[in-house]
Design an enzyme around this catalytic site. Structure first.
Site, short mmCIF file in Angstrom:
data_model
loop_
_atom_site.label_atom_id
_atom_site.label_comp_id
_atom_site.label_asym_id
_atom_site.label_seq_id
_atom_site.Cartn_x
_atom_site.Cartn_y
_atom_site.Cartn_z
CE1 TYR A 11 0.94 -1.50 4.18
CE2 TYR A 11 1.02 0.90 4.35
CZ TYR A 11 1.35 -0.35 4.83
OH TYR A 11 2.11 -0.46 5.97
N GLY A 12 2.18 1.10 0.02
CA GLY A 12 3.08 2.26 0.04
C GLY A 12 4.12 2.11 -1.05
CD GLU A 88 8.52 -2.18 4.01
OE1 GLU A 88 8.10 -1.32 4.79
OE2 GLU A 88 8.67 -1.98 2.79
C1 SIN Z 1 4.05 -1.00 1.79
O1 SIN Z 1 4.44 -0.39 0.80
O2 SIN Z 1 3.14 -1.86 1.69
C2 SIN Z 1 4.65 -0.79 3.15
C3 SIN Z 1 5.07 0.60 3.44
C4 SIN Z 1 6.18 1.12 2.58
O3 SIN Z 1 7.19 0.42 2.42
O4 SIN Z 1 6.08 2.24 2.08
#
Ligand code: SIN
Length: 175
Positions: A11-12, A88
């Site tokens: 999601y990011g 992460e």
């Molecule tokens: C994601 O992208 O799902 C986790 C958050 C990120 O790494 O920006």
């Protein structure tokens, strides 16, 4: 779908820079969560003395969050999750969520969530303050502003609306 395949919901930054092999990807939604710039970034988009802000998922009963689900082959899972656990590492933990794919199927997905008890969690703040912090922060992975703009561009391209992200984009373009 092979039994041993696994799905990952991003999601990011995982939306626009997955950096791992996958069998397929689909736009997907999860219920009960919203995307918020509430997680501090000391290692990617900021520095320990001047953290940036990146997104995490916040439990929100009536909300739906759009992102991308990646189907990952069994043979690649170990290597990919080792790599993602490292990427992460600043407060995110794996969690399994139920996801609705664009093709109508429902699957369980692993996602990385930075909960409100992790040390780097910054939490809610006025949007104008979040926008200012994003504009001022830089880290080893680049500027925090690029993270916001890349995320917003990827969401727009995929047809995913997110009032929090788009409001921050409006604010940084005015500041
Ligand atoms: C994601 O992208 O799902 C986790 C958050 C990120 O790494 O920006």
């Amino acid at each position: 779908m092979a039994d041993s395949d696994l799905w990952l919901f991003g999601y990011g930054s995982l939306i626009w820079r997955p950096d791992f092999p996958y069998r397929q990807k689909q736009v997907a939604t999860i219920d009960g969560w919203s995307r918020r710039f509430w997680q501090g970034s000391h290692d990617h988009r900021g520095l320990p003395e001047a953290p940036g802000r990146v997104v995490t998922l916040v439990p929100t009963p009536a909300a739906t969050c759009g992102g991308v689900a990646f189907q990952i082959e069994a043979g690649h899972q170990r290597e990919i999750f080792d790599q993602l656990d490292y990427r992460e590492k600043n407060g995110y933990e794996r969690l399994e969520v139920r996801c609705e794919l664009a093709d109508g199927n429902q699957v369980n997905c692993v996602t990385y969530i930075a909960g409100d008890t992790n040390e780097a969690f910054l939490g809610e703040a006025p949007l104008a303050d979040i926008a200012r912090q994003i504009q001022g922060a830089h880290g080893p992975s680049g500027s925090n502003l690029d993270y916001l703009l890349e995320l917003a561009a990827a969401l727009r391209e995929l047809g995913i609306a997110d009032t929090h992200v788009f409001a921050l984009c409006d604010l940084v373009s005015r500041q």
